[in-house]
Design a protein around this motif. Sequence first.
Motif, PDB file in Angstrom:
ATOM      1  N   GLN A 195       0.832  -1.204   0.000  1.00  0.00           N
ATOM      2  CA  GLN A 195       0.000   0.000   0.000  1.00  0.00           C
ATOM      3  C   GLN A 195       0.870   1.260   0.000  1.00  0.00           C
ATOM      4  OE1 GLN A 195      -2.345  -0.873   3.467  1.00  0.00           O
ATOM      5  NE2 GLN A 195      -3.657  -2.314   2.366  1.00  0.00           N
ATOM      6  N   VAL A 196       1.976   1.222   0.732  1.00  0.00           N
ATOM      7  CA  VAL A 196       2.916   2.349   0.718  1.00  0.00           C
ATOM      8  C   VAL A 196       3.499   2.518  -0.682  1.00  0.00           C
ATOM      9  CG1 VAL A 196       5.114   3.242   1.604  1.00  0.00           C
ATOM     10  CG2 VAL A 196       3.496   2.135   3.168  1.00  0.00           C
ATOM     11  N   ALA A 197       3.904   1.418  -1.295  1.00  0.00           N
ATOM     12  CA  ALA A 197       4.470   1.482  -2.643  1.00  0.00           C
ATOM     13  C   ALA A 197       3.467   2.080  -3.620  1.00  0.00           C
ATOM     14  CB  ALA A 197       4.914   0.088  -3.098  1.00  0.00           C
ATOM     15  N   MET A 198       2.223   1.677  -3.535  1.00  0.00           N
ATOM     16  CA  MET A 198       1.185   2.224  -4.416  1.00  0.00           C
ATOM     17  C   MET A 198       1.009   3.719  -4.183  1.00  0.00           C
ATOM     18  SD  MET A 198      -0.920   1.754  -6.828  1.00  0.00           S
ATOM     19  CE  MET A 198      -2.215   0.621  -7.206  1.00  0.00           C
ATOM     20  N   GLN A 199       0.988   4.107  -2.920  1.00  0.00           N
ATOM     21  CA  GLN A 199       0.840   5.535  -2.584  1.00  0.00           C
ATOM     22  C   GLN A 199       1.993   6.346  -3.171  1.00  0.00           C
ATOM     23  OE1 GLN A 199      -1.722   7.066  -0.940  1.00  0.00           O
ATOM     24  NE2 GLN A 199      -0.710   9.012  -1.268  1.00  0.00           N
ATOM     25  N   LEU A 200       3.209   5.835  -3.042  1.00  0.00           N
ATOM     26  CA  LEU A 200       4.374   6.561  -3.543  1.00  0.00           C
ATOM     27  C   LEU A 200       4.413   6.612  -5.069  1.00  0.00           C
ATOM     28  CD1 LEU A 200       7.130   5.338  -1.082  1.00  0.00           C
ATOM     29  CD2 LEU A 200       5.906   7.522  -1.064  1.00  0.00           C
ATOM     30  N   LEU A 201       4.059   5.517  -5.712  1.00  0.00           N
ATOM     31  CA  LEU A 201       4.144   5.450  -7.168  1.00  0.00           C
ATOM     32  C   LEU A 201       2.980   6.120  -7.879  1.00  0.00           C
ATOM     33  CD1 LEU A 201       5.447   1.824  -7.677  1.00  0.00           C
ATOM     34  CD2 LEU A 201       6.709   3.945  -8.048  1.00  0.00           C
ATOM     35  N   ALA A 202       1.776   5.927  -7.353  1.00  0.00           N
ATOM     36  CA  ALA A 202       0.586   6.395  -8.065  1.00  0.00           C
ATOM     37  C   ALA A 202      -0.164   7.501  -7.326  1.00  0.00           C
ATOM     38  CB  ALA A 202      -0.353   5.216  -8.315  1.00  0.00           C
ATOM     39  N   GLY A 203       0.212   7.754  -6.076  1.00  0.00           N
ATOM     40  CA  GLY A 203      -0.469   8.787  -5.314  1.00  0.00           C
ATOM     41  C   GLY A 203      -1.898   8.439  -4.964  1.00  0.00           C
ATOM     42  N   GLN A 204      -2.193   7.148  -4.899  1.00  0.00           N
ATOM     43  CA  GLN A 204      -3.551   6.724  -4.593  1.00  0.00           C
ATOM     44  C   GLN A 204      -3.533   5.433  -3.785  1.00  0.00           C
ATOM     45  OE1 GLN A 204      -5.019   6.328  -8.584  1.00  0.00           O
ATOM     46  NE2 GLN A 204      -4.550   4.164  -8.671  1.00  0.00           N
ATOM     47  N   ALA A 205      -4.675   5.125  -3.199  1.00  0.00           N
ATOM     48  CA  ALA A 205      -4.802   3.893  -2.430  1.00  0.00           C
ATOM     49  C   ALA A 205      -4.811   2.697  -3.371  1.00  0.00           C
ATOM     50  CB  ALA A 205      -6.084   3.926  -1.602  1.00  0.00           C
ATOM     51  N   GLY A 206      -4.331   1.591  -2.873  1.00  0.00           N
ATOM     52  CA  GLY A 206      -4.304   0.351  -3.639  1.00  0.00           C
ATOM     53  C   GLY A 206      -3.235  -0.555  -3.078  1.00  0.00           C
ATOM     54  N   ASP A 207      -3.072  -1.694  -3.711  1.00  0.00           N
ATOM     55  CA  ASP A 207      -2.101  -2.680  -3.253  1.00  0.00           C
ATOM     56  C   ASP A 207      -1.165  -3.078  -4.375  1.00  0.00           C
ATOM     57  OD1 ASP A 207      -3.051  -3.141  -0.579  1.00  0.00           O
ATOM     58  OD2 ASP A 207      -4.731  -4.234  -1.433  1.00  0.00           O
ATOM     59  N   LEU A 208       0.090  -3.236  -4.032  1.00  0.00           N
ATOM     60  CA  LEU A 208       1.077  -3.846  -4.913  1.00  0.00           C
ATOM     61  C   LEU A 208       1.685  -5.020  -4.146  1.00  0.00           C
ATOM     62  CD1 LEU A 208       2.828  -0.659  -6.322  1.00  0.00           C
ATOM     63  CD2 LEU A 208       1.333  -2.222  -7.566  1.00  0.00           C
ATOM     64  N   ALA A 209       2.115  -6.024  -4.857  1.00  0.00           N
ATOM     65  CA  ALA A 209       2.698  -7.192  -4.209  1.00  0.00           C
ATOM     66  C   ALA A 209       4.184  -6.959  -3.945  1.00  0.00           C
ATOM     67  CB  ALA A 209       2.516  -8.430  -5.084  1.00  0.00           C
ATOM     68  N   VAL A 210       4.578  -7.122  -2.697  1.00  0.00           N
ATOM     69  CA  VAL A 210       5.984  -7.101  -2.314  1.00  0.00           C
ATOM     70  C   VAL A 210       6.315  -8.525  -1.882  1.00  0.00           C
ATOM     71  CG1 VAL A 210       7.720  -6.155  -0.748  1.00  0.00           C
ATOM     72  CG2 VAL A 210       5.848  -4.689  -1.567  1.00  0.00           C
ATOM     73  N   LYS A 211       7.223  -9.166  -2.602  1.00  0.00           N
ATOM     74  CA  LYS A 211       7.560 -10.559  -2.323  1.00  0.00           C
ATOM     75  C   LYS A 211       8.188 -10.706  -0.936  1.00  0.00           C
ATOM     76  CE  LYS A 211       9.176 -13.306  -5.404  1.00  0.00           C
ATOM     77  NZ  LYS A 211       8.446 -14.397  -5.952  1.00  0.00           N
ATOM     78  N   LYS A 212       8.026 -11.871  -0.334  1.00  0.00           N
ATOM     79  CA  LYS A 212       8.653 -12.150   0.952  1.00  0.00           C
ATOM     80  C   LYS A 212      10.163 -11.967   0.828  1.00  0.00           C
ATOM     81  CE  LYS A 212       5.088 -15.201   2.586  1.00  0.00           C
ATOM     82  NZ  LYS A 212       4.639 -16.554   2.810  1.00  0.00           N
ATOM     83  N   GLY A 213      10.709 -11.171   1.725  1.00  0.00           N
ATOM     84  CA  GLY A 213      12.141 -10.901   1.712  1.00  0.00           C
ATOM     85  C   GLY A 213      12.562  -9.866   0.682  1.00  0.00           C
ATOM     86  N   GLY A 214      11.603  -9.325  -0.076  1.00  0.00           N
ATOM     87  CA  GLY A 214      11.913  -8.382  -1.145  1.00  0.00           C
ATOM     88  C   GLY A 214      11.968  -6.931  -0.679  1.00  0.00           C
ATOM     89  N   ILE A 215      12.612  -6.105  -1.498  1.00  0.00           N
ATOM     90  CA  ILE A 215      12.709  -4.676  -1.211  1.00  0.00           C
ATOM     91  C   ILE A 215      12.174  -3.848  -2.373  1.00  0.00           C
ATOM     92  CG2 ILE A 215      14.680  -4.920   0.344  1.00  0.00           C
ATOM     93  CD1 ILE A 215      15.450  -3.165  -2.797  1.00  0.00           C
ATOM     94  N   TRP A 216      11.668  -2.683  -2.035  1.00  0.00           N
ATOM     95  CA  TRP A 216      11.328  -1.624  -2.978  1.00  0.00           C
ATOM     96  C   TRP A 216      12.054  -0.392  -2.467  1.00  0.00           C
ATOM     97  CZ3 TRP A 216       6.728  -1.336  -6.504  1.00  0.00           C
ATOM     98  CH2 TRP A 216       6.261  -2.602  -6.839  1.00  0.00           C
ATOM     99  N   TRP A 217      12.893   0.216  -3.301  1.00  0.00           N
ATOM    100  CA  TRP A 217      13.745   1.334  -2.903  1.00  0.00           C
ATOM    101  C   TRP A 217      13.296   2.580  -3.643  1.00  0.00           C
ATOM    102  CZ3 TRP A 217      19.443   0.174  -1.676  1.00  0.00           C
ATOM    103  CH2 TRP A 217      20.135   1.343  -1.295  1.00  0.00           C
ATOM    104  N   PHE A 218      12.873   3.578  -2.887  1.00  0.00           N
ATOM    105  CA  PHE A 218      12.358   4.829  -3.446  1.00  0.00           C
ATOM    106  C   PHE A 218      13.277   5.994  -3.097  1.00  0.00           C
ATOM    107  CE2 PHE A 218       8.706   2.127  -2.717  1.00  0.00           C
ATOM    108  CZ  PHE A 218       7.987   2.261  -3.887  1.00  0.00           C
ATOM    109  N   GLN A 219      13.260   6.994  -3.962  1.00  0.00           N
ATOM    110  CA  GLN A 219      13.946   8.250  -3.676  1.00  0.00           C
ATOM    111  C   GLN A 219      12.965   9.384  -3.929  1.00  0.00           C
ATOM    112  OE1 GLN A 219      17.332   9.149  -6.127  1.00  0.00           O
ATOM    113  NE2 GLN A 219      18.109  10.623  -4.655  1.00  0.00           N
ATOM    114  N   GLY A 220      12.866  10.282  -2.978  1.00  0.00           N
ATOM    115  CA  GLY A 220      12.042  11.472  -3.146  1.00  0.00           C
ATOM    116  C   GLY A 220      12.948  12.648  -3.409  1.00  0.00           C
ATOM    117  N   ARG A 221      12.570  13.464  -4.359  1.00  0.00           N
ATOM    118  CA  ARG A 221      13.349  14.660  -4.652  1.00  0.00           C
ATOM    119  C   ARG A 221      12.396  15.773  -5.066  1.00  0.00           C
ATOM    120  NH1 ARG A 221      16.051  12.354 -10.216  1.00  0.00           N
ATOM    121  NH2 ARG A 221      14.160  12.440 -11.435  1.00  0.00           N
TER     122      ARG A 221
END
Length: 150
Positions: free
Chosen positions: A105-131
């Motif tokens: 849900q955090v990944a969806m918020q950061l990527l699309a600016g809206q509520a929703g779900d994306l799958a984060v695999k067990k043990g997986g990472i998503w790395w974001f940068q805000g600028r």
Amino acid sequence: MELILWRHAEAEDTTPDLTRELTGRGRKQAARMADWLNPRLPPDIRILASPATRALQTAQALGREYELAPVLAPGASAEDVLAAASWPDAPYPVLIVGHQPTLGQVAMQLLAGQAGDLAVKKGGIWWFQGRERAGQLQVVLRAVAAPDWL
């Protein structure tokens, strides 16, 4: 600011939920991801982990200091995670060790600016940068990795 979302590795299917431990495979997943992350993490990274045993064991694989963050327990909201990370205003990069569906849900918020779900695999990472560009926050997805890809 950089924000890394790390889902805990594979855990036993037992109860109570907060005391579930990593399986043997989960320990290997956490170690593999930690080996990949460690040389890439900024030296001033702040690591926050859910109080669930499986998340703490995942964070421990890094061999670095981390903070227990009760607000990141299973059932946390995307807003809880972003507030704990002080996104996007933290003066340091943050790594969150947590759970699904919250991290998706955090990944969806950061990527699309809206509520929703994306799958984060067990043990997986998503790395974001805000600028900031032209007075607007831009979010860049720097990396997505899963332990079985490494």
